[in-house]
Scaffold this motif. Sequence first.
Motif, PDB file in Angstrom:
ATOM      1  N   VAL A 278      -8.249  -5.171   1.305  1.00  0.00           N
ATOM      2  CA  VAL A 278      -8.887  -4.007   1.893  1.00  0.00           C
ATOM      3  C   VAL A 278      -9.132  -4.284   3.372  1.00  0.00           C
ATOM      4  CG1 VAL A 278     -10.892  -2.472   1.878  1.00  0.00           C
ATOM      5  CG2 VAL A 278     -10.061  -3.453  -0.264  1.00  0.00           C
TER       6      VAL A 278
ATOM      7  N   TYR B 214      -5.285  -0.197   2.415  1.00  0.00           N
ATOM      8  CA  TYR B 214      -5.291  -1.049   1.225  1.00  0.00           C
ATOM      9  C   TYR B 214      -3.865  -1.453   0.844  1.00  0.00           C
ATOM     10  CZ  TYR B 214      -9.541   1.822   0.826  1.00  0.00           C
ATOM     11  OH  TYR B 214     -10.711   2.496   1.083  1.00  0.00           O
TER      12      TYR B 214
ATOM     13  N   LYS C 120     -12.834  -0.577  -3.291  1.00  0.00           N
ATOM     14  CA  LYS C 120     -11.988  -0.944  -4.417  1.00  0.00           C
ATOM     15  C   LYS C 120     -12.002   0.131  -5.482  1.00  0.00           C
ATOM     16  CE  LYS C 120     -11.548  -4.391  -8.090  1.00  0.00           C
ATOM     17  NZ  LYS C 120     -12.075  -5.655  -8.654  1.00  0.00           N
ATOM     18  N   LEU C 121     -10.825   0.530  -5.934  1.00  0.00           N
ATOM     19  CA  LEU C 121     -10.689   1.367  -7.113  1.00  0.00           C
ATOM     20  C   LEU C 121     -10.177   0.502  -8.256  1.00  0.00           C
ATOM     21  CD1 LEU C 121      -9.110   4.757  -5.934  1.00  0.00           C
ATOM     22  CD2 LEU C 121     -11.504   4.119  -6.166  1.00  0.00           C
TER      23      LEU C 121
ATOM     24  N   TYR D 241     -17.043  -0.970  -1.754  1.00  0.00           N
ATOM     25  CA  TYR D 241     -16.197  -1.742  -0.862  1.00  0.00           C
ATOM     26  C   TYR D 241     -14.764  -1.262  -0.875  1.00  0.00           C
ATOM     27  CZ  TYR D 241     -20.254  -4.641  -0.402  1.00  0.00           C
ATOM     28  OH  TYR D 241     -21.519  -5.078  -0.134  1.00  0.00           O
TER      29      TYR D 241
ATOM     30  N   LEU E  46      -5.785  -4.228  -6.973  1.00  0.00           N
ATOM     31  CA  LEU E  46      -6.109  -4.300  -5.556  1.00  0.00           C
ATOM     32  C   LEU E  46      -5.789  -5.694  -5.022  1.00  0.00           C
ATOM     33  CD1 LEU E  46      -7.537  -3.007  -3.052  1.00  0.00           C
ATOM     34  CD2 LEU E  46      -9.632  -4.093  -3.882  1.00  0.00           C
TER      35      LEU E  46
ATOM     36  N   GLU F 271     -11.877  -7.416   1.983  1.00  0.00           N
ATOM     37  CA  GLU F 271     -11.729  -7.918   0.626  1.00  0.00           C
ATOM     38  C   GLU F 271     -10.355  -8.549   0.450  1.00  0.00           C
ATOM     39  OE1 GLU F 271     -13.657  -5.879  -2.349  1.00  0.00           O
ATOM     40  OE2 GLU F 271     -12.563  -6.729  -4.021  1.00  0.00           O
TER      41      GLU F 271
END
Lengths: 113, 115
Positions: A48, A33, B102-103, B100, A45, A56
Amino acid sequence: ETGVTQTPRHLVMGMTNKKSLKCEQHLGHNAMYWYKQSAKKPLELMFVYNFKEQTENNSVPSRFSPECPNSSHLFLHLHTLQPEDSALYLCASSRDRDIGGYTFGSGTRLTVV
Amino acid sequence: EDQVTQSPEALRLQEGESSSLNCSYTVSGLRGLFWYRQDPGKGPEFLFTLYSAGEEKEKERLKATLTKKESFLHITAPKPEDSATYLCAVQVVNAGGTSYGKLTFGQGTILTVHP
């Protein structure tokens, strides 16, 4: 050493420069990430990757371009950045996407002048 | 929209003075709640994962608890070396039970422990 190594630790670049951030993990993880940490804001974020595939893109401007050649390495290519892009850029990895116990690197402190 | 709110923004304690940090969350489906510690100039360091209401985890002077709406990080008899920013994050699952990666993070609580 956390097992996730980021280089460089600090970077100063002009708005017309092109540079790259590098992240390497030695943990055998499959997900990696990129996060951005700006002053007074929560971690955001950016991208990903799971098994080298991007899964993502969190509406990140195209001046940020990620690359994941294998499960151990992750790059963030930077070009024509703006001063507001100055921040701490953090790389993290996890065993897979469903495991949230990330291991973070120490980050690259980026300053755009 | 998933939201995580941490309070207080900053907390100053005397050594040995116990207290708690709060993390309130609003999510569609919680897979897990995570606590991290971040020292200046470093990346966040993983502390705990909590998965269901009623769960508790402990590590040295820290204890994390979880309800359906919030989590607490209790610090018992803190020492100056506990000074750091404490981050809370949630991982969400979709209707199909998949996350997915994501945090979603809160803004953090800056803890300062004076000797």
